[in-house]
Design an enzyme around this catalytic site. Sequence first.
Site, PDB file in Angstrom:
ATOM      1  N   LEU A 110      44.514  18.533 -24.838  1.00 18.18           N
ATOM      2  CA  LEU A 110      45.791  18.862 -24.188  1.00 18.18           C
ATOM      3  C   LEU A 110      46.289  17.685 -23.355  1.00 18.18           C
ATOM      4  CD1 LEU A 110      44.935  22.516 -23.177  1.00 18.18           C
ATOM      5  CD2 LEU A 110      46.646  21.799 -24.837  1.00 18.18           C
ATOM      6  N   SER A 111      45.563  16.572 -23.390  1.00 17.77           N
ATOM      7  CA  SER A 111      45.973  15.416 -22.592  1.00 17.77           C
ATOM      8  C   SER A 111      47.351  14.873 -22.983  1.00 17.77           C
ATOM      9  CB  SER A 111      44.921  14.297 -22.692  1.00 17.77           C
ATOM     10  OG  SER A 111      43.743  14.720 -22.064  1.00 17.77           O
ATOM     11  N   THR A 127      36.918  10.576 -24.373  1.00 13.53           N
ATOM     12  CA  THR A 127      36.272  11.882 -24.368  1.00 13.53           C
ATOM     13  C   THR A 127      35.095  11.906 -25.342  1.00 13.53           C
ATOM     14  OG1 THR A 127      36.703  14.259 -24.427  1.00 13.53           O
ATOM     15  CG2 THR A 127      37.989  12.928 -25.972  1.00 13.53           C
ATOM     16  N   LYS A 139      31.824   8.808 -23.894  1.00 13.33           N
ATOM     17  CA  LYS A 139      31.923   8.531 -22.454  1.00 13.33           C
ATOM     18  C   LYS A 139      30.828   7.593 -21.921  1.00 13.33           C
ATOM     19  CE  LYS A 139      34.231  12.832 -21.101  1.00 13.33           C
ATOM     20  NZ  LYS A 139      34.204  13.992 -20.201  1.00 13.33           N
ATOM     21  N   ASN A 173      35.500   8.154 -18.231  1.00 12.74           N
ATOM     22  CA  ASN A 173      36.468   8.927 -19.017  1.00 12.74           C
ATOM     23  C   ASN A 173      37.895   8.381 -18.871  1.00 12.74           C
ATOM     24  OD1 ASN A 173      37.294   9.834 -16.484  1.00 12.74           O
ATOM     25  ND2 ASN A 173      37.674  11.913 -17.203  1.00 12.74           N
ATOM     26  N   ASP A 198      36.551  13.085 -13.880  1.00  2.76           N
ATOM     27  CA  ASP A 198      36.118  14.488 -14.020  1.00  2.76           C
ATOM     28  C   ASP A 198      35.629  15.077 -12.697  1.00  2.76           C
ATOM     29  OD1 ASP A 198      36.681  14.888 -16.713  1.00  2.76           O
ATOM     30  OD2 ASP A 198      34.715  14.193 -17.387  1.00  2.76           O
ATOM     31  N   GLY A 208      24.637  18.101 -18.452  1.00  3.75           N
ATOM     32  CA  GLY A 208      25.289  17.125 -19.321  1.00  3.75           C
ATOM     33  C   GLY A 208      26.218  16.218 -18.529  1.00  3.75           C
ATOM     34  N   GLY A 209      27.134  15.577 -19.262  1.00  2.00           N
ATOM     35  CA  GLY A 209      28.035  14.608 -18.642  1.00  2.00           C
ATOM     36  C   GLY A 209      28.913  15.213 -17.555  1.00  2.00           C
ATOM     37  N   ILE A 217      34.337  25.298 -15.589  1.00  2.00           N
ATOM     38  CA  ILE A 217      35.084  24.107 -16.015  1.00  2.00           C
ATOM     39  C   ILE A 217      35.604  24.262 -17.447  1.00  2.00           C
ATOM     40  CG2 ILE A 217      33.709  22.726 -14.410  1.00  2.00           C
ATOM     41  CD1 ILE A 217      32.712  21.137 -16.803  1.00  2.00           C
ATOM     42  N   GLY A 238      39.122  26.239 -15.149  1.00  2.00           N
ATOM     43  CA  GLY A 238      38.937  24.885 -15.658  1.00  2.00           C
ATOM     44  C   GLY A 238      40.234  24.108 -15.833  1.00  2.00           C
TER      45      GLY A 238
HETATM   46  P1  NAP Z   1      27.459  17.944 -22.642  1.00  2.00           P
HETATM   47  O1  NAP Z   1      27.264  16.577 -22.095  1.00  2.00           O
HETATM   48  O2  NAP Z   1      27.196  18.221 -24.080  1.00  2.00           O
HETATM   49  O3  NAP Z   1      26.535  18.925 -21.733  1.00  2.00           O
HETATM   50  C1  NAP Z   1      26.496  20.314 -21.960  1.00  2.00           C
HETATM   51  C2  NAP Z   1      25.453  20.942 -21.044  1.00  2.00           C
HETATM   52  O4  NAP Z   1      25.503  22.350 -21.244  1.00  2.00           O
HETATM   53  C3  NAP Z   1      24.013  20.510 -21.348  1.00  2.00           C
HETATM   54  O5  NAP Z   1      23.266  20.541 -20.163  1.00  2.00           O
HETATM   55  C4  NAP Z   1      23.558  21.628 -22.302  1.00  2.00           C
HETATM   56  O6  NAP Z   1      22.178  21.823 -22.317  1.00  2.00           O
HETATM   57  C5  NAP Z   1      24.220  22.819 -21.648  1.00  2.00           C
HETATM   58  N1  NAP Z   1      24.360  23.919 -22.584  1.00  2.00           N
HETATM   59  C6  NAP Z   1      24.990  23.904 -23.791  1.00  2.00           C
HETATM   60  N2  NAP Z   1      24.911  25.114 -24.362  1.00  2.00           N
HETATM   61  C7  NAP Z   1      24.192  25.895 -23.510  1.00  2.00           C
HETATM   62  C8  NAP Z   1      23.758  27.251 -23.563  1.00  2.00           C
HETATM   63  N3  NAP Z   1      24.054  28.050 -24.585  1.00  2.00           N
HETATM   64  N4  NAP Z   1      23.051  27.728 -22.505  1.00  2.00           N
HETATM   65  C9  NAP Z   1      22.753  26.933 -21.459  1.00  2.00           C
HETATM   66  N5  NAP Z   1      23.125  25.635 -21.356  1.00  2.00           N
HETATM   67  C10 NAP Z   1      23.843  25.136 -22.384  1.00  2.00           C
HETATM   68  O7  NAP Z   1      28.954  18.446 -22.401  1.00  2.00           O
HETATM   69  P2  NAP Z   1      29.876  18.079 -21.135  1.00  2.00           P
HETATM   70  O8  NAP Z   1      30.667  16.865 -21.435  1.00  2.00           O
HETATM   71  O9  NAP Z   1      29.050  18.135 -19.928  1.00  2.00           O
HETATM   72  O10 NAP Z   1      30.935  19.303 -21.176  1.00  2.00           O
HETATM   73  C11 NAP Z   1      30.541  20.626 -20.839  1.00  2.00           C
HETATM   74  C12 NAP Z   1      31.769  21.539 -20.889  1.00  2.00           C
HETATM   75  O11 NAP Z   1      32.693  21.151 -19.880  1.00  2.00           O
HETATM   76  C13 NAP Z   1      32.559  21.480 -22.206  1.00  2.00           C
HETATM   77  O12 NAP Z   1      32.939  22.783 -22.565  1.00  2.00           O
HETATM   78  C14 NAP Z   1      33.778  20.648 -21.873  1.00  2.00           C
HETATM   79  O13 NAP Z   1      34.903  21.004 -22.665  1.00  2.00           O
HETATM   80  C15 NAP Z   1      34.000  21.059 -20.419  1.00  2.00           C
HETATM   81  N6  NAP Z   1      34.725  20.035 -19.637  1.00  2.00           N
HETATM   82  C16 NAP Z   1      35.823  20.441 -18.940  1.00  2.00           C
HETATM   83  C17 NAP Z   1      36.526  19.522 -18.173  1.00  2.00           C
HETATM   84  C18 NAP Z   1      37.751  19.957 -17.413  1.00  2.00           C
HETATM   85  O14 NAP Z   1      38.518  19.084 -16.986  1.00  2.00           O
HETATM   86  N7  NAP Z   1      37.963  21.223 -17.162  1.00  2.00           N
HETATM   87  C19 NAP Z   1      36.099  18.186 -18.104  1.00  2.00           C
HETATM   88  C20 NAP Z   1      34.951  17.801 -18.809  1.00  2.00           C
HETATM   89  C21 NAP Z   1      34.274  18.755 -19.573  1.00  2.00           C
HETATM   90  P3  NAP Z   1      21.237  21.060 -23.399  1.00  2.00           P
HETATM   91  O15 NAP Z   1      21.206  19.624 -22.956  1.00  2.00           O
HETATM   92  O16 NAP Z   1      19.954  21.765 -23.290  1.00  2.00           O
HETATM   93  O17 NAP Z   1      21.925  21.220 -24.732  1.00  2.00           O
END
Ligand code: NAP
Length: 274
Positions: free
Chosen positions: A21-22, A65, A69, A90, A105, A130-131, A213, A236
């Site tokens: 959506l950016s 993204t 990143k 990012n 972020d 995660g990130g 988020i 979020g």
């Molecule tokens: P990421 O680096 O892939 O990290 C995801 C994290 O969630 C990891 O710790 C992962 O654990 C954990 N996870 C995934 N599935 C899970 C489950 N079923 N149960 C428990 N833990 C689980 O992703 P990210 O970049 O951090 O992004 C995470 C979310 O934030 C995404 O949905 C993204 O769209 C959203 N986001 C939103 C914004 C915003 O501006 N609102 C900004 C950035 C990101 P494992 O390592 O064990 O897989």
Amino acid sequence: MIFDSNSSVYAVFGDPVSHTLSPVMHNRAFEVTGFKGIYLAFGVKNIKNALFSVRTLGIKGASITIPHKIEVMKYLDEVDYIASKIGAVNTITNNGGSLKGYNSDGLGAKKSLSEKTVIKGKKIAVIGAGGAARAVGFCIKKEGGRVTVISRDPDKGKRLAGDLTADYRPLNDIGGMRCDILINATPVGMTPDNDGMPIERKYLVKGMVVMDIVYNPLKTRLLSEAEKAGCIIVDGVSMFVHQGAFQFELWTGIKAPVDIMKRAVLDALIEREK
Ligand code: NAP
């Protein structure tokens, strides 16, 4: 708006980028401020080549993204303090071919949370390692929050907690946990997993602030349940818009029209949810 050789080009690089959506948010901001810019989305597998294009074509700035990143940091001329502490970039600025990386972020998360509550001194549980959890955890810790990282993977969770000088709890053992603010920084609950909840309902206690988020759907199951339990909720979209506002101001030097950017994102999401 008429675009010509004086127009500035901005971009998002990711894989995939079809749902981003950016462009909607930034192009609306350019339009209402009268800034002569255009923002495009590029599905990119090779981020090194994408940065070569940024320098060659004179693209003025970019959002980075998933999944680039971390890797992108190798190809930048400079990385600012917050992004280097988080370990992910990012946002990029291009100053005459010199590329500098930032991370918006965590700043977006801090700002959206601050609209609803005070962070300093609060017990804050961040679910995920995660990130995004890293960025959010770093910025709220810097603001004086007392952070506990909760994750399903103990190695990643303990590593993040160590980097933040925070506590750690495994996701399957949070019995008795008490916190003032709970933040979901995992993709759990994101469409099509609309029924997903990162923790059980019993942990949502009246008066707590609950932030998700994930912004697709607009109101995740976690936020619906939290609202029913009498919690204050933060969605979020708010974080997404505030991180975008930080990018916009960095690129243009103009105050971001935050409310209009938010309206553009909400309208696009509502349209998608129809
Ligand atoms: P990421 O680096 O892939 O990290 C995801 C994290 O969630 C990891 O710790 C992962 O654990 C954990 N996870 C995934 N599935 C899970 C489950 N079923 N149960 C428990 N833990 C689980 O992703 P990210 O970049 O951090 O992004 C995470 C979310 O934030 C995404 O949905 C993204 O769209 C959203 N986001 C939103 C914004 C915003 O501006 N609102 C900004 C950035 C990101 P494992 O390592 O064990 O897989």
